[in-house]
Design a protein around this motif. Sequence first.
Motif, short mmCIF file in Angstrom:
data_model
loop_
_atom_site.label_atom_id
_atom_site.label_comp_id
_atom_site.label_asym_id
_atom_site.label_seq_id
_atom_site.Cartn_x
_atom_site.Cartn_y
_atom_site.Cartn_z
N SER A 875 -2.88 9.64 -0.47
CA SER A 875 -3.56 9.42 0.82
C SER A 875 -5.06 9.69 0.69
O SER A 875 -5.48 10.65 0.03
CB SER A 875 -2.96 10.33 1.89
N LYS A 876 -5.86 8.83 1.34
CA LYS A 876 -7.30 9.02 1.37
C LYS A 876 -7.73 9.80 2.61
O LYS A 876 -8.92 9.94 2.88
CB LYS A 876 -8.02 7.67 1.36
N LYS A 877 -6.74 10.31 3.36
CA LYS A 877 -7.03 10.97 4.64
C LYS A 877 -7.01 12.50 4.55
O LYS A 877 -7.67 13.18 5.32
CB LYS A 877 -5.99 10.58 5.70
N ALA A 898 0.34 11.39 11.11
CA ALA A 898 -1.10 11.34 10.83
C ALA A 898 -1.37 10.65 9.49
O ALA A 898 -2.37 9.93 9.35
CB ALA A 898 -1.68 12.76 10.83
N LEU A 899 -0.49 10.84 8.53
CA LEU A 899 -0.66 10.17 7.23
C LEU A 899 -0.42 8.66 7.34
O LEU A 899 -1.06 7.87 6.64
CB LEU A 899 0.31 10.77 6.20
N VAL A 904 -5.80 7.11 12.45
CA VAL A 904 -6.31 8.39 11.95
C VAL A 904 -7.14 8.14 10.69
O VAL A 904 -6.63 7.62 9.70
CB VAL A 904 -5.17 9.37 11.64
N LYS A 905 -8.42 8.52 10.74
CA LYS A 905 -9.29 8.36 9.57
C LYS A 905 -9.11 9.52 8.58
O LYS A 905 -9.02 9.30 7.38
CB LYS A 905 -10.75 8.29 10.02
N LEU A 980 1.74 13.45 17.78
CA LEU A 980 0.48 12.77 17.52
C LEU A 980 0.22 11.66 18.54
O LEU A 980 -0.91 11.47 18.97
CB LEU A 980 0.48 12.19 16.10
N ASP A 981 1.25 10.95 18.94
CA ASP A 981 1.06 9.83 19.88
C ASP A 981 0.39 10.29 21.18
O ASP A 981 -0.50 9.63 21.70
CB ASP A 981 2.39 9.16 20.19
#
Length: 993
Positions: A875-877, A898-899, A904-905, A980-981
Amino acid sequence: MKFQFEAHLEHQDEAINSVINIFNGIKTRNGVFSIRKNNQISLFSNNHGISNVILNDNWQKDIALQNIKKIQEKNMLDISNTIASIPTFDIEMETGTGKTYVFLKTILELNQKYDFKKFLIIVPSLAIKEGIIKTLEITKEHFKMLYPSIKYQYREYDGQSLQLVWDFANNNNVEIMITNIQSINKDINIFNKNNDYLSGDKPIDLIKNTSPIVIIDEPQSTASGKKSIDAINELNPLFILRYSATFKQRKDENLIYKLDSIEAYKKKLVKQIKVYGIEIEDNDIPKYIKLERLDIKNQNANIKIKCSTDTGTQIKNKTIRSNDNLFEVSNHLSEYKDLRIENIDFDNKLIELSDGQKVYLNVNNNKYDKAIKERQIEETIRQHLNKQLEIRDKNIKVLSLFFIDKVANYRIQNERGESEPGEYAKIFEKHFQKILWKEEKYWKLFNLNEAEDKTENIKKIAQISKKVHDGYFSIDKKNNYKDTKGDTKDDKSTYDKIMKDKEKLISFDEELAFIFSHSTLKEGWDNPNVFQICTLNETKSEIKQRQEIGRGLRLCVDQNGERIYDENINQLSIFPNSRYEEFISNLQKEMIEDGIEFKKINKSYLMNQIPNLDHKSCEAIIELLHNENILKKDQTLNLQEYKRNEVEIILKNSDLNLSQDSINNILEALEKTTSKILDVVKDGRKQIKNNLKKDVINSPEFQKLWETISSKTSYCIKFDSNKFIEEAKKNIIKEIDDNKIQEAKIVTTKANVDINKDGVKGTNIDIVNNKKIDSISSLTNEPLIDIISDIENITKLTRKTIVQIISDKKIIESILKNQETTKNLIIEKMKKEKEKLMVDGIEYQKNGELYELSLLEDKLEFTLDENYSIDAKSSKKYPYEYVVVDRSNIEKNFAKDALNKSMVKTFIKLPKKFNIPTPLGSYNPDWALYDENNIIFVAETKGSTNENDLREKENKKIKCGKEHFKSLGNNIKYEVVTNLDSLLRKSQGNENE
C-alpha cells in the motif's frame, strides 16, 4: 539513588478507596483497656492499652453491607449478600502493580479518616517479611510528606522481643507489626505461652485486646491451613484485609477490588511479556527423548520424542511400552534406528533404552539438556546486552535473573572449603566472553577501548565476565551453600543481601547485572529492572511460572529512581526450558487454578466491557444468551451456535429494549472471548519489526497530514466558580434525597480488662454523646471544622467555596445526621462537578512544540496475526508494512476499509506517544486520515457514538481531544465514529451522519 513513589496512581487509589469506603457513615473511636494480673500492675510501667473500636451494635453491618455493594458495583464485581462474623475483605492485585505500597498507604488512610491505630501484617515467609520492611524503609519520607501529622512505628516480631508486643499494645501512635505466620500458629510459639516478662500474660492476649486490623499478605500461602486460619481468628481482629494476586479460594470473604493479570497487562501497569521458547530443530543433537509421565496402571509411559514430518522434524508426545521400537515411534527418523525401549522402571521413575541410556522422569537426556542450557544462557546474555545497548542512554540499568534448582550447578565448594564456579557459571563466562569479543558494538557498555591491543582486551573481557554475574544462595553455619525453599533461618543471609541492596543493584556503579538464584527468590523479592528471566531448572520447578514471571513484572526505574512508563522499554523476556506452546499452556493452567476466568461471560465481564450496564441488565442478557444456547453451561461462548447476524436479531427482538449501539457493544464483548487466551504473552521468536516505509512517509500527502496535526498544545481552564457552587449544591442535595442516610451516634468506649489463668474477661461500657451543633454558621463548631478540612484536603477547593456549598439547610441537616456518609457524598459530587466544569471550560493553545516524526520509529515489535495485523506492504497509503490494531473488529474493519477505499489518500494509527494533555490524564487518539477532498480527519473508533454508551471518563477525554484539534485550526475534523463510511460521509458534506 532512592526509589521515587507516585502518590495517586489511578489503580492504586481505586484499591485504597475500596477499603476506605466500607466505613462510610460508621463511627469509630479509640478504646482504652487496662492490663492487670491478679490486680497487680504488670512489670512494665504503663498499664493502659489502646485498641481499635467500631461503634454501635454489631458495628453497623447493615450500613457496611450497603457500602460494600456500592463498591462492588462500581468495581464491576459480583455483589455480596452477607458479611462474615470476622469481616474479611479481599483486594486482588497483579504482581508488580504496587500491592505492598497500597496496603501500607491504606493503613495511613484508615488512621487519617477513622483513627484506627493497631495494624498487624501477617506474611507466609521471611522473604516477604523482609520485602515489606524494605518498602516501609524506602517509603518513610514519601509517606511523611503525604501524612505529616501521622506518627507511625513499624516493628518486626520474630518470636523473641516481647517489649515490642507491649509497645504495640500501649502506644497511642499508629502501630504496625509485621510477623510471619510460623511465629504465631503453634501452641509452642512464645506468642501463645504465658511469660514472666509480661507478669505471666501471653503476648497474644495483649494483641487481642487491641482488636487489631489484620492484613494478610499472600493468603493462599499465609492462611492455607486450618491451624493458620484459627491462629489469625484467635487474634480478635476488628476486620481482616487480604491482599494477593492469586486467591485460591473464597468462602465468606468479600471481594471488593480486582486487578488481574490480563487487566494489568492491558493497562500497561506491568511489563509486556515475550517468551523465547526452546525449539528443537538441531540435527546435531541426537536421540532427543524426554519422559513426561509414567502410568503404572496401564504399564506404559508418555514421552516427548523427535518425529519425522512432511516439513522436517517436530517434537511430539507419544505413548510407549517396553520393547517398543523408537525408529517406528519416531516415524522412521534415522537417528533412532535400532533403538528400542529396554525397560520401564516405575520404582525409580525412569526408562532404559537398548543402548544403555537412562531417561528420568521430567529430565531431558543429558546430551540434549546441556545443549538447551547453553542456548538459554547464551540467548539471555545476548538479549541482555541488546537491551542495555538500547536503553543505556535513557539512564536505565538492565538486570537478568536465572532460576536454578541446585546451587551446585552454579557454585561448588572444594575440599578446602573454597568456592569454585559450577557448570552454569562456566557456561555463562564462556558465552559472555565469546559474544563480547566478537561483537564490538557492546564494548561501549564496559568502557572497552577499540584502540587497545587484542591481548589486553581479552584480559579485560575475562575480568568483566567474572564480575557481572553472581549467585544469591543461603549459607549455613559451616559456610556451606544450601538448597533451601526460602523459609529457613539460613535464608536470612540471602535476604539481607538481596533485600537491602535492591537500590544498589540497579545503579551503574554496581557491576553485577546477572543474578543466579535458587528458590529463595520465588516470592517476596522483585526488582523493577529485571528485563530477562531464564529458567535453568533440571526438573519440573516447584516454583510456579506466574511466580517466576512476577520477579520481573514491575515497571522499570532510571538512575534517579523515577518510574519509566514507556512500553517500548518495559518488556520482559522469558527464556524457559520448554517450547513456547508448552510454557503458555502451563501458564494458562496456573492462572485458571488461581481463579482467573478466561473466556467466561458473566455479569462482571459484561459490566467491565460495556459502560452503563447495571447488574440487572447484565443478568437479563446472560439469561437470554443461555436460553438461546449461545452461552454454554460453563459461561463460555458456544461457537457452534454463535452467528453474529443471528445473535444480533435475537438481541433486537428481545424484551430488553437495547439500542443498536448497545447491541454492537454486546457482540464485541462476546467476540473478544474467542481470541487467544494469553494474547498478552507474545512469542518472542515470532515477533517481527513493523518497518517504516520511507516512500509513504516522504510522500506529499503524508507530510501534509503530519504537518497539520503535529502541533502540541497546552491548556488553561476557565472555571465559573458561581456555576460550580450552584451545580455542586444541586447534585449533593439530589444525592441526599436519593439516599436514605441513617443517623449515626457518637460513642466513646472504655473497656476494663482482667487477665487471669482463665483467659481474658472484661466489660465494655458505651457512653452515648448526643452533642448537636447549634449554629452551623459558626466555624468554631468542631464537626464543621473537621468536615471542611477533610473536604479541602481531598478536593483542593478553597474553604470559602466549600462553606458556600455546604451551607444549604438540607446539607447541614444531613451532616448533623451522619457526618461521615454525608462528607464522602459531598466529596464525590464536588470532584465530579469540578472535573465536568474543567473539561467544559478547557481551552487549548499551541505551545510551539511539535510531535516529531521520530515518534513513528518507536513502534513496538508485534506478533504476526492475520486477525489483528493487516498486511500493508504494497500500500502507498500507510507508513508501516503492517497495520497493527487492538483486539477489536471495529478497528480491524476501519483499517481494511482505509486501505481499500480510493477516497483515502493516506492514514495512520497514531503512535502511543502521540499524547494530548488533559486534566484527566493524557489522551491518545486512534486515527489520522487525509481524504481525496483534502480534508484531514482525526477519528476515534468506538462501538457506539452515543455518549450514554461510553464511560464518563472516555467522554471527557474525547471532549478535550476535540478542543485540542480545534485549536490547531487547519480545518481538522475530529470525529467519533463506528466505521470508515460514516467518517467519509462527513467529507461529502453530510454533517449529521
